[in-house]
Design a protein around this motif. Sequence first.
Motif, PDB file in Angstrom:
ATOM      1  N   VAL A   1       0.845  -1.203   0.000  1.00 60.13           N
ATOM      2  CA  VAL A   1       0.000   0.000   0.000  1.00 60.13           C
ATOM      3  C   VAL A   1       0.876   1.247   0.000  1.00 60.13           C
ATOM      4  CG1 VAL A   1      -1.666   1.342   1.352  1.00 60.13           C
ATOM      5  CG2 VAL A   1      -2.030  -1.109   1.005  1.00 60.13           C
ATOM      6  N   LEU A   2       1.912   1.272   0.828  1.00 64.16           N
ATOM      7  CA  LEU A   2       2.823   2.413   0.860  1.00 64.16           C
ATOM      8  C   LEU A   2       3.518   2.561  -0.495  1.00 64.16           C
ATOM      9  CD1 LEU A   2       4.142   4.727   2.380  1.00 64.16           C
ATOM     10  CD2 LEU A   2       5.827   3.094   3.265  1.00 64.16           C
ATOM     11  N   GLY A   3       3.903   1.450  -1.096  1.00 64.17           N
ATOM     12  CA  GLY A   3       4.527   1.496  -2.418  1.00 64.17           C
ATOM     13  C   GLY A   3       3.599   2.065  -3.470  1.00 64.17           C
ATOM     14  N   ALA A   4       2.330   1.669  -3.424  1.00 56.46           N
ATOM     15  CA  ALA A   4       1.348   2.185  -4.388  1.00 56.46           C
ATOM     16  C   ALA A   4       1.170   3.689  -4.216  1.00 56.46           C
ATOM     17  CB  ALA A   4       0.005   1.467  -4.224  1.00 56.46           C
ATOM     18  N   LEU A   5       1.107   4.155  -2.974  1.00 57.19           N
ATOM     19  CA  LEU A   5       0.958   5.586  -2.725  1.00 57.19           C
ATOM     20  C   LEU A   5       2.218   6.359  -3.113  1.00 57.19           C
ATOM     21  CD1 LEU A   5      -0.966   5.495   0.662  1.00 57.19           C
ATOM     22  CD2 LEU A   5      -1.830   6.360  -1.523  1.00 57.19           C
ATOM     23  N   SER A   6       3.374   5.792  -2.831  1.00 56.37           N
ATOM     24  CA  SER A   6       4.634   6.464  -3.159  1.00 56.37           C
ATOM     25  C   SER A   6       4.829   6.593  -4.664  1.00 56.37           C
ATOM     26  CB  SER A   6       5.813   5.709  -2.539  1.00 56.37           C
ATOM     27  OG  SER A   6       5.730   5.720  -1.131  1.00 56.37           O
ATOM     28  N   ALA A   7       4.349   5.605  -5.410  1.00 52.48           N
ATOM     29  CA  ALA A   7       4.513   5.607  -6.868  1.00 52.48           C
ATOM     30  C   ALA A   7       3.434   6.415  -7.590  1.00 52.48           C
ATOM     31  CB  ALA A   7       4.499   4.164  -7.378  1.00 52.48           C
ATOM     32  N   ALA A   8       2.393   6.771  -6.888  1.00 53.89           N
ATOM     33  CA  ALA A   8       1.263   7.463  -7.516  1.00 53.89           C
ATOM     34  C   ALA A   8       1.616   8.905  -7.873  1.00 53.89           C
ATOM     35  CB  ALA A   8       0.056   7.443  -6.585  1.00 53.89           C
ATOM     36  N   ASP A   9       0.976   9.393  -8.932  1.00 54.50           N
ATOM     37  CA  ASP A   9       1.161  10.776  -9.360  1.00 54.50           C
ATOM     38  C   ASP A   9       0.327  11.758  -8.539  1.00 54.50           C
ATOM     39  OD1 ASP A   9       2.925  10.061 -11.353  1.00 54.50           O
ATOM     40  OD2 ASP A   9       1.369   9.875 -12.870  1.00 54.50           O
ATOM     41  N   GLY A  10      -0.595  11.249  -7.762  1.00 58.09           N
ATOM     42  CA  GLY A  10      -1.469  12.091  -6.958  1.00 58.09           C
ATOM     43  C   GLY A  10      -2.111  11.252  -5.876  1.00 58.09           C
ATOM     44  N   PRO A  11      -3.067  11.815  -5.163  1.00 56.80           N
ATOM     45  CA  PRO A  11      -3.735  11.075  -4.090  1.00 56.80           C
ATOM     46  C   PRO A  11      -4.556   9.914  -4.645  1.00 56.80           C
ATOM     47  CG  PRO A  11      -4.778  13.205  -4.437  1.00 56.80           C
ATOM     48  CD  PRO A  11      -3.582  13.167  -5.323  1.00 56.80           C
TER      49      PRO A  11
ATOM     50  N   THR B   1      -9.145   2.770  -5.195  1.00 59.02           N
ATOM     51  CA  THR B   1      -8.152   2.839  -6.268  1.00 59.02           C
ATOM     52  C   THR B   1      -6.925   2.024  -5.892  1.00 59.02           C
ATOM     53  OG1 THR B   1      -8.945   5.024  -6.929  1.00 59.02           O
ATOM     54  CG2 THR B   1      -6.750   4.390  -7.691  1.00 59.02           C
ATOM     55  N   ILE B   2      -6.523   2.109  -4.635  1.00 62.80           N
ATOM     56  CA  ILE B   2      -5.397   1.296  -4.163  1.00 62.80           C
ATOM     57  C   ILE B   2      -5.736  -0.182  -4.321  1.00 62.80           C
ATOM     58  CG2 ILE B   2      -4.008   0.647  -2.151  1.00 62.80           C
ATOM     59  CD1 ILE B   2      -4.450   3.582  -1.160  1.00 62.80           C
ATOM     60  N   LEU B   3      -6.942  -0.569  -3.923  1.00 65.50           N
ATOM     61  CA  LEU B   3      -7.381  -1.954  -4.066  1.00 65.50           C
ATOM     62  C   LEU B   3      -7.295  -2.395  -5.525  1.00 65.50           C
ATOM     63  CD1 LEU B   3      -8.649  -4.568  -2.919  1.00 65.50           C
ATOM     64  CD2 LEU B   3     -10.878  -3.471  -3.207  1.00 65.50           C
ATOM     65  N   ASP B   4      -7.790  -1.579  -6.429  1.00 62.81           N
ATOM     66  CA  ASP B   4      -7.741  -1.919  -7.857  1.00 62.81           C
ATOM     67  C   ASP B   4      -6.303  -2.091  -8.340  1.00 62.81           C
ATOM     68  OD1 ASP B   4     -10.496  -1.899  -8.054  1.00 62.81           O
ATOM     69  OD2 ASP B   4     -10.586   0.138  -8.869  1.00 62.81           O
ATOM     70  N   ARG B   5      -5.402  -1.231  -7.873  1.00 66.01           N
ATOM     71  CA  ARG B   5      -4.000  -1.300  -8.306  1.00 66.01           C
ATOM     72  C   ARG B   5      -3.271  -2.514  -7.739  1.00 66.01           C
ATOM     73  NH1 ARG B   5      -1.600   4.817  -8.883  1.00 66.01           N
ATOM     74  NH2 ARG B   5      -3.287   5.560 -10.214  1.00 66.01           N
ATOM     75  N   LEU B   6      -3.778  -3.045  -6.629  1.00 66.47           N
ATOM     76  CA  LEU B   6      -3.080  -4.155  -5.966  1.00 66.47           C
ATOM     77  C   LEU B   6      -3.793  -5.496  -6.111  1.00 66.47           C
ATOM     78  CD1 LEU B   6      -1.911  -2.347  -2.709  1.00 66.47           C
ATOM     79  CD2 LEU B   6      -0.579  -2.821  -4.773  1.00 66.47           C
ATOM     80  N   ARG B   7      -4.854  -5.556  -6.872  1.00 63.56           N
ATOM     81  CA  ARG B   7      -5.592  -6.820  -7.041  1.00 63.56           C
ATOM     82  C   ARG B   7      -4.705  -7.935  -7.591  1.00 63.56           C
ATOM     83  NH1 ARG B   7     -10.966  -6.604  -6.032  1.00 63.56           N
ATOM     84  NH2 ARG B   7     -11.953  -4.579  -6.287  1.00 63.56           N
ATOM     85  N   ASP B   8      -3.862  -7.609  -8.553  1.00 62.25           N
ATOM     86  CA  ASP B   8      -3.009  -8.640  -9.141  1.00 62.25           C
ATOM     87  C   ASP B   8      -1.878  -9.073  -8.214  1.00 62.25           C
ATOM     88  OD1 ASP B   8      -1.599  -6.272  -9.354  1.00 62.25           O
ATOM     89  OD2 ASP B   8      -0.788  -6.721 -11.343  1.00 62.25           O
ATOM     90  N   ARG B   9      -1.771  -8.416  -7.057  1.00 63.09           N
ATOM     91  CA  ARG B   9      -0.757  -8.783  -6.064  1.00 63.09           C
ATOM     92  C   ARG B   9      -1.387  -9.434  -4.832  1.00 63.09           C
ATOM     93  NH1 ARG B   9       3.401  -4.119  -5.362  1.00 63.09           N
ATOM     94  NH2 ARG B   9       4.576  -5.819  -4.423  1.00 63.09           N
TER      95      ARG B   9
ATOM     96  N   GLN C   1      -8.537  -5.267   3.623  1.00 56.72           N
ATOM     97  CA  GLN C   1      -7.079  -5.411   3.561  1.00 56.72           C
ATOM     98  C   GLN C   1      -6.415  -4.044   3.385  1.00 56.72           C
ATOM     99  OE1 GLN C   1      -7.427  -8.432   0.315  1.00 56.72           O
ATOM    100  NE2 GLN C   1      -5.604  -9.279   1.296  1.00 56.72           N
ATOM    101  N   VAL C   2      -6.976  -3.238   2.511  1.00 52.99           N
ATOM    102  CA  VAL C   2      -6.417  -1.910   2.251  1.00 52.99           C
ATOM    103  C   VAL C   2      -6.611  -1.016   3.468  1.00 52.99           C
ATOM    104  CG1 VAL C   2      -6.575   0.156   0.807  1.00 52.99           C
ATOM    105  CG2 VAL C   2      -6.771  -2.108  -0.233  1.00 52.99           C
ATOM    106  N   TYR C   3      -7.816  -1.011   4.038  1.00 54.72           N
ATOM    107  CA  TYR C   3      -8.085  -0.133   5.171  1.00 54.72           C
ATOM    108  C   TYR C   3      -7.225  -0.472   6.385  1.00 54.72           C
ATOM    109  CZ  TYR C   3     -11.922   2.215   2.835  1.00 54.72           C
ATOM    110  OH  TYR C   3     -12.657   2.986   1.974  1.00 54.72           O
TER     111      TYR C   3
END
Length: 132
Positions: free
Chosen positions: A14-24, A29-37, A44-46
């Motif tokens: 989750v921290l990696g997804a936020l750090s790599a994001a271009d914005g908030p 959205t985090i869940l969608d980005r991490l589904r394949d992981r 889980q995200v919350y």
Amino acid sequence: MSAQHDLTKNQEMVLGALSAADGPLSAYTILDRLRDRGFRAPLQVYRALDKLLDYGLIHRLESINSFVACAHPQCHGHGSIAFAICEKCGQVEEFSDAMVQQHLSERSRERGFKPSKTVIEIRGTCAACLAA
């Protein structure tokens, strides 16, 4: 990642997804980005977000119900933090100002109020969008 905290695998992702994001990012959205992981449920995200907030590694932007990685996790911990949020492009700039923090601290003391944290959100248009 943080040397102070032993992050779980989910917290690191989750921290990696936020750090790599271009914005908030919103939790969904985090869940969608991490589904394949391996992420399957919002819980889980919350859970990861709650711990990362506790550690001071991310911030929640209340006005847009989204999260950003802390730009300076080692600098201000849970003191006064301000965010300039562009309503056109969505960019977020994190900053803190000692004079503003001092002023808010003085006013709180005068009123017998002990703040645990202060987050200021300024919404408007960034310089890049104004110039476009």
